[in-house]
Design a protein around this motif. Structure first.
Motif, mmCIF file in Angstrom:
data_model
loop_
_atom_site.group_PDB
_atom_site.id
_atom_site.type_symbol
_atom_site.label_atom_id
_atom_site.label_comp_id
_atom_site.label_asym_id
_atom_site.label_seq_id
_atom_site.Cartn_x
_atom_site.Cartn_y
_atom_site.Cartn_z
ATOM 1 N N GLU A 88 7.619 0.873 -10.137
ATOM 2 C CA GLU A 88 9.076 1.001 -10.272
ATOM 3 C C GLU A 88 9.762 1.051 -8.911
ATOM 4 O O GLU A 88 10.872 0.536 -8.760
ATOM 5 N N ALA A 89 9.109 1.644 -7.905
ATOM 6 C CA ALA A 89 9.676 1.688 -6.556
ATOM 7 C C ALA A 89 9.778 0.275 -5.974
ATOM 8 O O ALA A 89 10.779 -0.082 -5.344
ATOM 9 N N VAL A 90 8.763 -0.539 -6.206
ATOM 10 C CA VAL A 90 8.795 -1.927 -5.741
ATOM 11 C C VAL A 90 9.840 -2.718 -6.534
ATOM 12 O O VAL A 90 10.597 -3.515 -5.970
ATOM 13 N N GLN A 91 9.913 -2.463 -7.827
ATOM 14 C CA GLN A 91 10.915 -3.124 -8.669
ATOM 15 C C GLN A 91 12.321 -2.824 -8.156
ATOM 16 O O GLN A 91 13.161 -3.728 -8.049
ATOM 17 N N ALA A 92 12.592 -1.561 -7.810
ATOM 18 C CA ALA A 92 13.921 -1.169 -7.320
ATOM 19 C C ALA A 92 14.261 -1.902 -6.029
ATOM 20 O O ALA A 92 15.412 -2.328 -5.827
ATOM 21 N N GLN A 93 13.275 -2.073 -5.146
ATOM 22 C CA GLN A 93 13.516 -2.798 -3.897
ATOM 23 C C GLN A 93 13.885 -4.262 -4.163
ATOM 24 O O GLN A 93 14.765 -4.818 -3.507
ATOM 25 N N LEU A 94 13.225 -4.881 -5.119
ATOM 26 C CA LEU A 94 13.520 -6.275 -5.437
ATOM 27 C C LEU A 94 14.875 -6.420 -6.134
ATOM 28 O O LEU A 94 15.598 -7.399 -5.896
ATOM 29 N N GLN A 115 0.844 -1.199 0.000
ATOM 30 C CA GLN A 115 0.000 0.000 0.000
ATOM 31 C C GLN A 115 0.882 1.252 0.000
ATOM 32 O O GLN A 115 2.021 1.217 0.468
ATOM 33 N N PHE A 116 0.327 2.342 -0.515
ATOM 34 C CA PHE A 116 1.067 3.603 -0.595
ATOM 35 C C PHE A 116 0.243 4.743 -0.005
ATOM 36 O O PHE A 116 -0.990 4.719 -0.026
ATOM 37 N N ALA A 117 0.969 5.751 0.481
ATOM 38 C CA ALA A 117 0.323 6.971 0.972
ATOM 39 C C ALA A 117 -0.198 7.769 -0.224
ATOM 40 O O ALA A 117 0.184 7.516 -1.370
ATOM 41 N N ASN A 118 -1.063 8.735 0.061
ATOM 42 C CA ASN A 118 -1.639 9.561 -1.000
ATOM 43 C C ASN A 118 -0.543 10.302 -1.769
ATOM 44 O O ASN A 118 0.353 10.896 -1.158
ATOM 45 N N ASP A 119 -0.589 10.239 -3.090
ATOM 46 C CA ASP A 119 0.326 10.943 -3.984
ATOM 47 C C ASP A 119 1.790 10.584 -3.712
ATOM 48 O O ASP A 119 2.673 11.417 -3.845
ATOM 49 N N ALA A 120 2.043 9.325 -3.315
ATOM 50 C CA ALA A 120 3.402 8.906 -2.971
ATOM 51 C C ALA A 120 3.775 7.637 -3.738
ATOM 52 O O ALA A 120 2.919 6.827 -4.078
ATOM 53 N N PRO A 159 8.683 1.268 5.278
ATOM 54 C CA PRO A 159 9.464 0.213 5.936
ATOM 55 C C PRO A 159 8.634 -0.998 6.375
ATOM 56 O O PRO A 159 9.162 -2.105 6.479
ATOM 57 N N ALA A 160 7.347 -0.798 6.609
ATOM 58 C CA ALA A 160 6.492 -1.912 7.043
ATOM 59 C C ALA A 160 6.427 -3.031 6.007
ATOM 60 O O ALA A 160 6.098 -4.175 6.352
ATOM 61 N N TYR A 161 6.762 -2.742 4.759
ATOM 62 C CA TYR A 161 6.650 -3.735 3.683
ATOM 63 C C TYR A 161 7.980 -4.388 3.314
ATOM 64 O O TYR A 161 8.024 -5.223 2.410
ATOM 65 N N LEU A 162 9.058 -4.021 4.004
ATOM 66 C CA LEU A 162 10.369 -4.569 3.664
ATOM 67 C C LEU A 162 10.443 -6.073 3.904
ATOM 68 O O LEU A 162 11.082 -6.799 3.145
ATOM 69 N N GLU A 163 9.778 -6.562 4.953
ATOM 70 C CA GLU A 163 9.784 -8.007 5.222
ATOM 71 C C GLU A 163 9.058 -8.770 4.117
ATOM 72 O O GLU A 163 9.508 -9.837 3.688
#
Length: 197
Positions: free
Chosen positions: A132-138, A77-82, A87-91
């Motif tokens: 793309e932000a999730v892709q970069a984390q992976l 999940q993402f914050a508005n306009d973000a 960090p809660a999703y890193l695990e």
């Protein structure tokens, strides 16, 4: 006339004898008709070498698979306009990277979504930036970029109608769907197979 017929019959019998003395022509084998891995599919048609002897085999000589029951999806999940991964999703990202490393034949489709606040064009771009932000984390976790595809859906696939902040939050998401997971080999039944009670 009688002599002509007798002469021609003698010639035929002599020529017949000479043909029978030659070796028969050898047939040319164009394809490999052997079955090197003993799976019942000839080598010329076999796309999978060394298939397990207990597996059910398809027409291409490859084992059939059972799909995994385990949850191998990702939801962030993402914050508005973000477009920043909290960090809660890193695990969850660690677990997905571990899963993708365990099954190297798989890929992950990252579907970016937004709420309906904002213009369609802006939301389409925002959904891509989120994916793309999730892709970069992976990628940081060692997953090859070639295994990660991005799909920006914008506000085109709302889960809930945007009437409250809570429903808007549910719609602001990236969903990862695993592609190409074969699962466990489906074993062939034999007379020695025992049923579980």
């Amino acid at each position: 006339m009688k002599y002509v017929w007798l002469f021609s019959s003698i010639l035929l019998s002599i020529s017949g004898c000479s043909l029978s003395a030659d070796a028969p022509p050898l047939a040319e084998q164009r394809f490999d008709l052997l079955d090197a891995d003993n799976d019942g599919v000839i080598n010329a048609r076999d796309y999978c070498d060394d298939t397990p002897s207990v597996a059910i085999i398809d027409n291409d000589g490859c084992p059939t698979y059972l799909l995994h029951e385990s949850d191998n999806s990702l939801r962030i999940q993402f914050a508005n306009d973000a477009a920043i991964v909290e960090p809660a999703y890193l695990e969850a990202l660690d677990k997905m990277a571990e899963f993708l490393n365990l099954y190297p034949e798989t890929s992950l489709e990252l579907q970016g979504h937004t709420s309906s606040i904002g213009s369609n064009d802006y939301n389409a771009d925002l959904s891509i930036r989120r994916a793309e932000a999730v892709q970069a984390q992976l990628i940081e976790r060692g997953i090859d970029a070639d295994r990660l595809t991005i799909l920006g859906l914008g506000e085109g696939d709302l889960m809930l109608a945007d009437s409250t902040e809570t429903t808007q939050l549910v719609n602001r998401r990236v969903v990862g769907r695993v592609k190409g997971l074969k699962g466990d080999i489906k074993e062939a039944w034999t007379i020695f197979t025992r049923r579980e009670r």
